[in-house]
Design a protein around this motif. Structure first.
Motif, PDB file in Angstrom:
ATOM      1  N   SER A 563     -13.204  -2.426  -4.902  1.00 30.68           N
ATOM      2  CA  SER A 563     -12.983  -3.049  -6.136  1.00 30.68           C
ATOM      3  C   SER A 563     -14.032  -4.182  -6.285  1.00 30.68           C
ATOM      4  CB  SER A 563     -11.768  -3.775  -6.115  1.00 30.68           C
ATOM      5  OG  SER A 563     -11.782  -4.787  -5.044  1.00 30.68           O
ATOM      6  N   THR A 581      -9.400  -2.218  -2.075  1.00 30.21           N
ATOM      7  CA  THR A 581      -8.182  -2.557  -2.449  1.00 30.21           C
ATOM      8  C   THR A 581      -7.081  -1.493  -1.996  1.00 30.21           C
ATOM      9  OG1 THR A 581      -8.573  -3.739  -4.320  1.00 30.21           O
ATOM     10  CG2 THR A 581      -6.471  -2.751  -4.350  1.00 30.21           C
ATOM     11  N   HIS A 583      -3.511   0.531  -1.471  1.00 29.49           N
ATOM     12  CA  HIS A 583      -1.999   0.855  -1.863  1.00 29.49           C
ATOM     13  C   HIS A 583      -1.562   1.762  -0.752  1.00 29.49           C
ATOM     14  CE1 HIS A 583      -2.748  -0.840  -6.118  1.00 29.49           C
ATOM     15  NE2 HIS A 583      -3.979  -0.444  -5.748  1.00 29.49           N
ATOM     16  N   MET A 592       0.600  -3.509  -1.395  1.00 30.50           N
ATOM     17  CA  MET A 592      -0.899  -3.498  -1.618  1.00 30.50           C
ATOM     18  C   MET A 592      -1.628  -4.914  -0.879  1.00 30.50           C
ATOM     19  SD  MET A 592      -2.647  -3.865  -5.603  1.00 30.50           S
ATOM     20  CE  MET A 592      -2.094  -5.487  -5.789  1.00 30.50           C
ATOM     21  N   TRP A 593      -2.818  -4.411  -0.594  1.00 31.39           N
ATOM     22  CA  TRP A 593      -3.405  -5.701  -0.009  1.00 31.39           C
ATOM     23  C   TRP A 593      -4.921  -5.626  -0.018  1.00 31.39           C
ATOM     24  CZ3 TRP A 593      -0.948  -1.935   3.105  1.00 31.39           C
ATOM     25  CH2 TRP A 593      -1.680  -1.263   3.695  1.00 31.39           C
ATOM     26  N   LYS A 594      -5.666  -6.369   0.180  1.00 37.65           N
ATOM     27  CA  LYS A 594      -7.118  -6.313   0.274  1.00 37.65           C
ATOM     28  C   LYS A 594      -7.700  -6.665   1.703  1.00 37.65           C
ATOM     29  CE  LYS A 594      -8.354  -7.556  -4.554  1.00 37.65           C
ATOM     30  NZ  LYS A 594      -9.219  -8.409  -5.466  1.00 37.65           N
TER      31      LYS A 594
END
Length: 966
Positions: A563, A581, A583, A592-594
């Motif tokens: 992202s 990013t 999902h 969801m996390w980064k």
């Protein structure tokens, strides 16, 4: 009648005397006699005096001063001017050593003697005598040191003593684990058990009193210093008790005791460990692993308190803009750490410790490792080998490995034969005859009717193989058909690989391969879903409490894209960072996390999966590297686009279905934690050079152990006629082709315990680095308790590594290094460090106050984290991640007990003195000094009680035989 006559004549004489001279005549007579005697004495005295004076006047210097007595005489002696004492300042013959040594002597006398002596006297002769005695002792010590060969001490005895200490600690831990955890003070119990094991191993000595009793420790040091003074001082100085006692107390209580206390302080050791590896950065993942594995409530509470303190500070900040996101992520990280600490403390206090391996074994949803990968991986193969031995299928596995070894050997020997034929040298018949003998040996060992155990395979294939062996020349592929069938049998038969995947050994194998997901925790106290480096608030990792509640048929969909990109500067290093990013969807929830990755992380991940899945190398193409202008914004956008395309292709469902085991690597890469890199580029390049040789050595030298002795002799003859390239391989084959039982049994150490001896085996003892590395790996990672095949494989790999790195000159380099360590420059540097530590800036150092318990506990956590972080991944690939982690933590835990550290320091000191004074019988002296040990007395009582019945029985048998003979 006689007596009457005597009395009569006496009375008559008395009466006549009184009548003649009167009654006072008796007194006059006595007075006359007294005057005669007195006059004679006076005349004699006067005559002697006059003669003596005349004689003295005739002699020179006849007039002597009047002698003083008592206190006046002492005062007169003290007022006399002292004769100057000349002191030779030379001690060792090297000025760079003598100068700091003289300063140490001066500081010692100043701070330990002069400050109280000058209150009694101004006379410096006593101080000069002490200084002269110390210098004489140092001169003798220096002369002994120069005559001593220190190479065996540093390369053999020192390593053996450390290995013995570690072995005793490991045995003590095992004994405590067998007793259970129902102990009031586990640390005290560990110390007692340690010395119990020590006396069982040493047999003749135990150092429990010296290490646990301060009074006995001081007495031991006094006795030891007095013995050293007896050896080093002249007899006249040693007989001077006052000076000897002063010097003894200075050495024992002023120098040795503080030094030993500092070296044995766990907190000092922890700080030193952190200082040694200060260049390595702490990894968040390693830190969290330490927290999750910690069994010390004090450590967890110290970390929790510090995290709470930092949390309050961050919440008190008034920030806005971009900084608020950074602060928010830091707060989430601290909340997660606090939650992990709380959960771990609750488990330890409640006694409900969870065995992750057993829980994962019951869970059933594990990563699948293909059989072909197991057969070529060192760590995985040993667990599969253990399982096959338990189920009785070891013959199939050993046959497969033997055929692999035969194929490699045959191919190499035929290649050598072809090269020699090109050079005009012919040995065709001899080589083929030896290969035929080798093939017959494999056939007789595993496939013939006499084989025990025998490989159960199609009789038609066996008969066809026998026909081929009898009528055709052997080829490297002669066993391929049967080997393929054996592989299919191990793969399909429910007794073997399918059941192995349901066995606890499979779970332990995954733990060693670091393929079991670490237990983690989900969610945060603030209820928000912000993720952070290390552990996401909604991670794909499952907590131990939730592990058993997840359905096994759950289907997971994973989508990821880059992202954003950015440029980071860390400690002067600039690099690009890509925000991914992720999902994750399943039947019940969506998360969801980064996570953040560098290009080097992508590159390492790509190399790792293409090594494991060769078919992906032609499908996945990673964007290439760029040396210059790689931080340009346009270039970063282009690379972001290419990496996104790479991710989409990787996460394609068809790709995942084609390679089911790939999902584990992808999940691990996309997890929101610090990425743990595998092998570096250099290691991979070395693997391309070493792996073929390592595989052949592994399959030949370690697996093909059941071929008869006649084949070993044949292979020896063949190797004698081969060139240099095949000569070394032939020697390795000869070493491994001894006739042994077909089962590869595990080797266990002697249950009665034994010291770590100097020789390991014939091929290792003369190779100093190999011997040291193998000995330490044996004791640190407990290799002798595991499969002997793995240990032999590690030994071969270490031999190749040392030979490739240093060649045959490594021993010479080590000897040169020992000479450098004992050179005047290094000794002078050590003396200066000692001087600066005890007398910084020439002033006696004050006693360092003991640091707060919370600080010491956090230092322990930091030290363990550093040690785990500095361990190379290559070591985990060789012996397993779980074994590596346990071994490192065991060594660290060993240094957390001051009594045990003192024992190790005293052992090193004793070996040092035995090496320095070999003719003074120091071993016997130490046995006497440690003879009052309570553990030693108990051991002798137990030994006597166990030997007494057998002794009585033997005496009874001898008496019966004597009676029968009569």
């Amino acid at each position: 009648q006689t007596s009457l006559s005597i009395w009569g004549w006496g009375s008559l004489g008395l009466v006549l005397f009184l009548v003649t001279f009167g009654p006072f005549a008796i007194f006059y007579f006595a007075f006359y006699i007294l005057c005669f005697v007195g006059g004679g004495f006076v005349v004699t005295l006067l005559f002697g005096k006059s003669n003596s004076e005349k004689y003295l006047e005739q002699c020179e210097h006849s007039f002597l001063p009047c002698t003083s007595v008592g206190i006046p005489k002492c005062i007169e002696e003290m007022k006399r001017e002292a004769r100057p004492i000349k002191i030779d300042r030379r001690l060792t013959g090297a000025n760079i050593i003598d100068e700091p040594l003289q300063q140490v002597i001066q500081f010692s006398l100043r701070d330990y003697v002069q400050y109280w002596y000058y209150t009694l006297s101004d006379d410096e002769s006593f101080l000069l005598e002490i200084r002269q005695a110390l210098q004489y002792a140092l001169v003798q010590f220096s002369a002994r040191s120069k005559e001593t060969d220190w190479q065996p001490y540093f390369t053999t005895r020192l390593v053996d003593d450390f290995g013995t200490h570690l072995r005793v600690f490991r045995k003590a831990q095992q004994r405590i684990a067998e007793k259970g955890n129902q102990m009031k003070d586990q640390a005290e119990e560990l110390v007692d058990t340690f010395f119990e094991v020590e006396v069982e191993m040493e047999k003749e000595v135990c150092r429990d009193l010296v290490c646990t009793s301060p009074k006995d420790e001081e007495g031991f040091l006094r006795d030891l210093c007095e013995v050293l003074l007896y050896i080093l001082l002249p007899p006249g100085d040693f007989q001077n008790k006052i000076m000897r006692y002063f010097v003894r107390e200075i050495l024992s209580r002023g120098i040795l005791l503080p030094l030993i206390n500092q070296l044995s302080d766990p907190d000092y050791i922890n700080q030193y460990v952190i200082w040694m590896i200060r260049d390595s950065n702490c990894n968040y993942e390693a830190f969290m692993n330490i927290i999750k594995l910690s069994d010390n409530i004090g450590e967890l509470e110290a970390v929790k308190d510090k995290a709470s303190e930092e949390l309050q500070y961050l919440r008190s900040l008034d920030t806005a803009g971009d900084d608020i996101n950074t602060i928010k992520n830091q707060i989430n990280s601290l909340l997660y750490v606090i939650k992990v600490c709380d959960s771990r403390i609750q488990r330890l206090q409640s006694g409900k410790e969870i065995d992750t391996v057993k829980l994962a074994a019951n869970f059933g949803k594990l990563c699948t490792v293909p059989l072909d990968h197991i057969l070529v991986d060192n760590v995985a193969l040993q667990f599969f080998m253990d399982y096959m031995q338990q189920t009785g299928g070891q013959a199939h596995l050993f046959f497969w490995m033997t055929v692999e070894g035969y194929r490699v050997t045959a191919q190499q020997q035929l290649e050598v034969l072809q090269s020699r034929q090109k050079d005009g040298k012919h040995q065709t018949n001899q080589t083929k005859g030896l290969l035929r003998a080798a093939a017959f040996g494999v056939y007789e060992q595993y496939l013939s009717e006499k084989a025990s155990p025998r490989v159960n395979i199609d009789d038609n294939l066996v008969a066809k193989l026998a026909e081929t062996l009898n009528h055709e020349d052997p080829t490297p592929e002669i066993f391929d058909d049967i080997q393929r069938k054996v592989y299919e049998l191990m793969l399909r038969d429910e007794r073997f690989y399918p059941s192995f995947k349901q066995n606890v050994l499979y779970v332990r194998m995954l733990a060693e391969l670091d393929m079991l997901k670490d237990p983690s925790f989900r969610g945060s106290d603030d209820g928000e879903g912000e993720s952070f480096n290390g552990s996401p608030t909604s991670s794909i990792n499952l907590s131990l409490d939730d592990l058993s509640n997840v359905p096994t048929d759950e289907t997971i969909q994973l989508h990821a894209y880059i992202s954003d990109t950015g440029v980071c500067n860390d400690h002067g290093k600039t690099y690009a960072l890509y925000a991914i990013t992720v999902h994750r969807r399943n039947a019940n929830s969506e998360e969801m996390w980064k996570t953040y990755r560098r290009y080097s992380d992508f590159h390492d991940f790509h190399m790792r999966i293409t090594e494991q899945f060769e078919n992906l190398a032609n499908i996945l193409k990673l964007p290439g590297k760029k040396t210059f202008n790689n931080m340009d914004r346009e270039f970063l956008e282009k690379r972001k686009k290419d990496l996104n395309a790479y991710l989409q292709l990787l996460l394609n469902p068809e790709m995942m279905k084609a390679s089911p085991a790939l999902a584990h690597y992808v999940y691990d890469f996309l997890e929101n934690k610090a990425y743990s890199k595998g092998k570096g580029d250099f290691a991979r390049k070395m693997d391309t050079f070493v792996n073929p040789l390592r595989n052949s050595m592994r399959n030949v030298s370690n697996a093909v152990k059941s071929i008869p002795d006649s084949l070993a002799e044949g292979m020896t003859k063949m190797s004698d006629n081969m060139g240099k390239m095949s000569e070394r391989l032939g020697q390795d084959i000869k070493q491994s082709f001894f006739k042994v039982p077909p089962l590869m049994q595990k080797t266990y150490s002697d249950p009665d315990h034994c010291r770590v001896a100097a020789p390991i085996d014939d091929n290792v003892d003369d190779n100093i680095p190999l011997r040291v590395m193998l000995l330490l790996m044996d004791e640190v990672f407990d290799l002798k308790e595991r499969n002997q095949w793995l240990r032999r494989n590690i030994k071969n790999l270490l031999q190749q590594l040392i030979r490739a790195t240093y060649g045959d000159t490594i021993n010479r380099k080590i000897v040169d290094h020992v000479d450098w360590m004992t050179s005047p420059e290094q000794v002078a540097d050590a003396v200066k460090r000692f001087r600066d530590a005890f007398w910084p800036n020439g002033i006696l150092a004050e006693t360092v106050p003991r640091r707060d318990k919370a600080i010491r506990m956090r230092t322990r956590v930091a030290g363990k984290t550093k040690l785990l972080e500095v361990m190379p991944d290559e070591l985990k690939h060789i012996i397993g991640a779980e074994t590596t982690r346990k071994g490192i933590l065991r060594v660290f835990e060993m240094f957390q007990h001051s009594q045990l550290n003192k024992r190790m320091v005293y052992v090193f000191l004793e070996r040092f003195l035995e090496t320095l004074f070999p003719q003074n019988k120091f071993p016997e002296l130490f046995h006497k000094l440690h003879s009052r040990s309570k553990q030693m007395q108990r051991y002798k009582q137990r030994l006597h009680s166990t030997q007494a019945p057998s002794l009585q029985k033997s005496l009874l048998v001898s008496h019966i035989r004597l009676l029968m003979h009569l």
